[in-house]
Design a protein around this motif. Structure first.
Motif, short mmCIF file in Angstrom:
data_model
loop_
_atom_site.label_atom_id
_atom_site.label_comp_id
_atom_site.label_asym_id
_atom_site.label_seq_id
_atom_site.Cartn_x
_atom_site.Cartn_y
_atom_site.Cartn_z
N LEU A 102 0.83 -1.20 0.00
CA LEU A 102 0.00 0.00 0.00
C LEU A 102 0.86 1.25 0.00
O LEU A 102 0.63 2.19 -0.79
N VAL A 103 1.86 1.29 0.87
CA VAL A 103 2.75 2.46 0.95
C VAL A 103 3.50 2.63 -0.37
O VAL A 103 3.61 3.76 -0.89
N TRP A 104 4.00 1.53 -0.94
CA TRP A 104 4.72 1.62 -2.21
C TRP A 104 3.81 2.18 -3.31
O TRP A 104 4.23 3.05 -4.09
N CYS A 105 2.58 1.72 -3.36
CA CYS A 105 1.63 2.19 -4.38
C CYS A 105 1.33 3.68 -4.22
O CYS A 105 1.24 4.41 -5.21
N ILE A 106 1.19 4.13 -2.98
CA ILE A 106 0.91 5.55 -2.73
C ILE A 106 2.09 6.41 -3.15
O ILE A 106 1.94 7.45 -3.80
N VAL A 107 3.30 5.96 -2.79
CA VAL A 107 4.51 6.71 -3.18
C VAL A 107 4.64 6.76 -4.69
O VAL A 107 4.97 7.81 -5.27
N LYS A 108 4.36 5.66 -5.36
CA LYS A 108 4.44 5.62 -6.82
C LYS A 108 3.42 6.57 -7.46
O LYS A 108 3.73 7.28 -8.42
N LYS A 109 2.23 6.58 -6.88
CA LYS A 109 1.17 7.42 -7.43
C LYS A 109 1.43 8.91 -7.19
O LYS A 109 1.16 9.75 -8.05
N ASN A 156 -9.11 10.90 -14.86
CA ASN A 156 -9.40 9.56 -15.36
C ASN A 156 -8.14 8.70 -15.51
O ASN A 156 -8.18 7.63 -16.08
N LYS A 157 -7.02 9.20 -14.96
CA LYS A 157 -5.77 8.47 -15.15
C LYS A 157 -5.79 7.08 -14.54
O LYS A 157 -5.12 6.18 -15.00
N LEU A 158 -6.58 6.92 -13.46
CA LEU A 158 -6.61 5.64 -12.78
C LEU A 158 -7.35 4.57 -13.56
O LEU A 158 -7.22 3.39 -13.28
N VAL A 159 -8.17 4.99 -14.52
CA VAL A 159 -9.00 4.04 -15.24
C VAL A 159 -8.24 3.52 -16.46
O VAL A 159 -7.80 4.29 -17.31
N ARG A 160 -8.09 2.22 -16.53
CA ARG A 160 -7.46 1.58 -17.68
C ARG A 160 -8.53 0.80 -18.40
O ARG A 160 -9.17 -0.06 -17.83
N ILE A 200 -6.20 -3.32 -2.86
CA ILE A 200 -5.22 -2.24 -2.85
C ILE A 200 -4.88 -1.82 -4.28
O ILE A 200 -4.84 -0.62 -4.60
N GLU A 201 -4.66 -2.80 -5.15
CA GLU A 201 -4.35 -2.48 -6.54
C GLU A 201 -5.50 -1.73 -7.21
O GLU A 201 -5.29 -0.74 -7.92
N LYS A 202 -6.72 -2.19 -6.97
CA LYS A 202 -7.87 -1.56 -7.60
C LYS A 202 -8.06 -0.12 -7.15
O LYS A 202 -8.31 0.77 -7.95
N VAL A 203 -7.92 0.12 -5.84
CA VAL A 203 -8.17 1.45 -5.29
C VAL A 203 -7.03 2.42 -5.60
O VAL A 203 -7.27 3.57 -5.98
N ILE A 204 -5.80 1.98 -5.46
CA ILE A 204 -4.65 2.87 -5.61
C ILE A 204 -4.15 2.94 -7.05
O ILE A 204 -3.95 4.02 -7.60
N CYS A 205 -3.95 1.78 -7.67
CA CYS A 205 -3.38 1.76 -9.03
C CYS A 205 -4.44 1.91 -10.12
O CYS A 205 -4.14 2.26 -11.25
#
Length: 529
Positions: free
Chosen positions: A35-42, A119-123, A424-429
């Motif tokens: 989760l922390v890694w995903c937040i930092v990446k985002k 809309n960047k989060l939507v693939r 976590i992937e769905k919400v953050i990435c």
């Protein structure tokens, strides 16, 4: 006075474990790290492709995905809330700086640009079932890679740390009854193996190319390297007089032999598994095995039986296959549900589907349940089953026997954590929105969406920490090296009498060696498996 070898054997003997709640709390750090890694990446560019090889990003990646898991099982094992706080504190400046940057951009960009940013989060992807290939049907799944790699990290940490006093005894493998972190680890390894093994079966069925004989031969070929590793471990342990815990698997058996047998059993019983589903097959085997343990003298034989024959000498390892195989099948069931790009109708109770039948099902409106929901359903099923049986049953969990409660507990844990990783992937990435069509001339709601989508551009290694991608690429090699290093350190140092600072120094150095090795192999494109 006892020798050091006897002291080390006693140190890992007669352990009683801890509570399942404690294990969930301690291992939740793995999901927190992701989760922390995903937040930092985002929120920053630290883990973008251009910066992924920098010293700063490599160190932070290591601290999150290696050191975090070491700390949670040693110095912070009794104070996980503090470790959680220490993980979130560095996120505050990252989030604040990101907010300021976004605010500045809002003043400079037009409304159209802002709309695109939101809309960047939507693939989005469009899948045409008529042109769908098995490669596209079984894409790379980010959160599964993260789950498997972090499980390997915890496994490598535990097999070394268990010989130090700084590792809580409640995490070590129990003697006969009880739950512990290391007991969960071996079962989770099997569950993960079953999950990934489903891929080859799904591919063959999708392409209508399943061949029973070829599958059995292939399973023997794939298991041969693992069996050889088991022989290497057996010979090395005996040759250097390494301390052993016989009641773990027996005199000659070890976990590598168990891992080697499972894919072969799966291939041999494939027709039955196809007929009644891997989930039901696993339940039936567990119930029959439990009946043998309780009503046919199995318990007494395993606990107090003689070791005068090969079977008797290795009864724990051989008989526990009747428990590990259902765990493998439960992982296989989840793999059938979540490995594909789109849901398979009725995937909980069957393995894969042919391309022809998939098109027919979707044309009839049978589109199956979303994969995250299926994972949640299975986790609830196993969690409730564990709670009910554990409350009403006369016996507790036994990793030594791999009894029914152990099977359910391991399956419940892994389904729950895979759901958490997926969430976590769905919400953050961001989630992938898929439009399914069965003909290139079908009308789409959005005419601007292309009919063919490159799935690899939407689901890529970019969403996995580099250290975990490296582990996943050579996990078996890493596990072997971890075992060799564990033996070397135990033979050359007195781990029992090492103080906290010395213990942590050796453990950190140990994980640094493993992390560097995996990254060197990864950066040079070397795949040893």
């Amino acid at each position: 006075m006892s020798s050091l070898k006897e002291r080390k054997t006693d140190f890992v003997s007669d352990l009683v474990g801890g509570t399942t709640a404690d294990i969930y709390i301690v291992t939740s750090i793995s999901a927190l790290s992701y989760l922390v890694w995903c937040i930092v990446k985002k929120k920053s560019s630290l883990f973008d492709n251009g910066n992924n090889n920098s010293l700063v990003s490599t160190v932070i990646d290591f601290l999150l995905n290696w050191n975090n898991l070491l700390f949670s099982t040693t110095v912070y094992a009794n104070n996980i809330p503090l470790l959680i706080v220490l993980n979130f504190i560095p996120l505050i400046p990252v989030i604040l700086m990101s907010s300021k940057s976004s605010s500045s951009n809002d003043q400079k960009k037009s409304n159209k640009t802002n709309k695109n940013d939101s809309n960047k989060l939507v693939r989005r992807a469009v899948i045409n079932l008529n042109t769908l290939t098995s490669k596209v049907f079984l894409p790379f799944k980010t959160y599964i890679t993260v789950y498997r790699a972090q499980m390997m990290v915890i496994t490598c940490v535990c097999i070394m740390a268990v010989d130090f006093n700084i590792f809580p005894r409640r995490f070590g493998k129990v003697e006969t009854w009880g739950t512990s972190l290391m007991d969960l680890g071996v079962g989770s390894f099997v569950f993960s193996m079953g999950l990934i093994s489903a891929r080859s079966y799904i591919r063959q069925i999708f392409d209508s190319k399943f061949n029973y004989t070829r599958t059995i031969i292939k399973s023997f070929q794939n298991s041969l390297p693992i069996f050889i590793l088991g022989l290497i471990r057996y010979i090395s342990v005996k040759s250097v007089d390494y301390h052993e815990h016989v009641t773990e698997y027996g005199k000659h058996w070890n976990f590598f032999f168990t891992l080697a047998c499972l894919p072969i059993l799966n291939a041999i019983f494939a027709p039955i598994i196809f007929k009644i589903s891997p989930l039901i097959t696993g339940i039936l085997i567990s119930v029959f095995y439990e009946y043998y343990l309780i009503n046919k003298g199995g318990l007494e034989f395993i606990i107090v039986g003689e070791r005068d024959t090969f079977f008797g000498a290795n009864r724990e390892g051989i008989l526990s296959l009747c428990g590990y195989f259902p765990i493998f099948l439960n992982g296989f069931t989840l793999g059938s549900c979540i490995l594909t790009i789109i849901p398979i109708p009725g995937s909980i109770f069957k393995i894969g589907i042919s391309k022809e039948n998939l098109i027919k099902s979707y044309n009839k409106g049978k589109r199956g349940i979303s994969q995250l929901k299926l994972t949640f359903i299975l986790s609830i099923f196993f969690q409730l089953s564990y709670y009910i049986i554990d409350t009403c049953y006369v016996y507790s969990v036994s990793r030594r026997m791999a009894n029914l409660l152990y099977v359910i507990w391991v399956s419940a844990y892994n389904c729950t954590f895979l759901f958490l990783y997926g969430l976590i992937e769905k919400v953050i990435c961001g989630n992938i929105e898929i439009t399914i069509i069965t003909d290139t001339n079908d009308d789409n709601d959005d005419d601007k969406v292309e009919v063919e989508t490159n799935i690899e551009e939407l689901v890529s290694q970019e969403y996995v920490p580099k250290s975990l991608s490296a582990i996943n690429l050579n996990s078996l090699t890493l596990f072997l090296v971890a075992n060799l290093l564990t033996g070397l350190i135990n033979l050359t140092t007195n781990t029992l009498d090492a103080g906290p600072i010395t213990s942590m120094g050796e453990l950190v150095l140990y994980e640094v060696v493993l992390a560097v090795l995996s990254l060197v192999l990864y950066d040079n494109g070397i795949v040893l498996r």
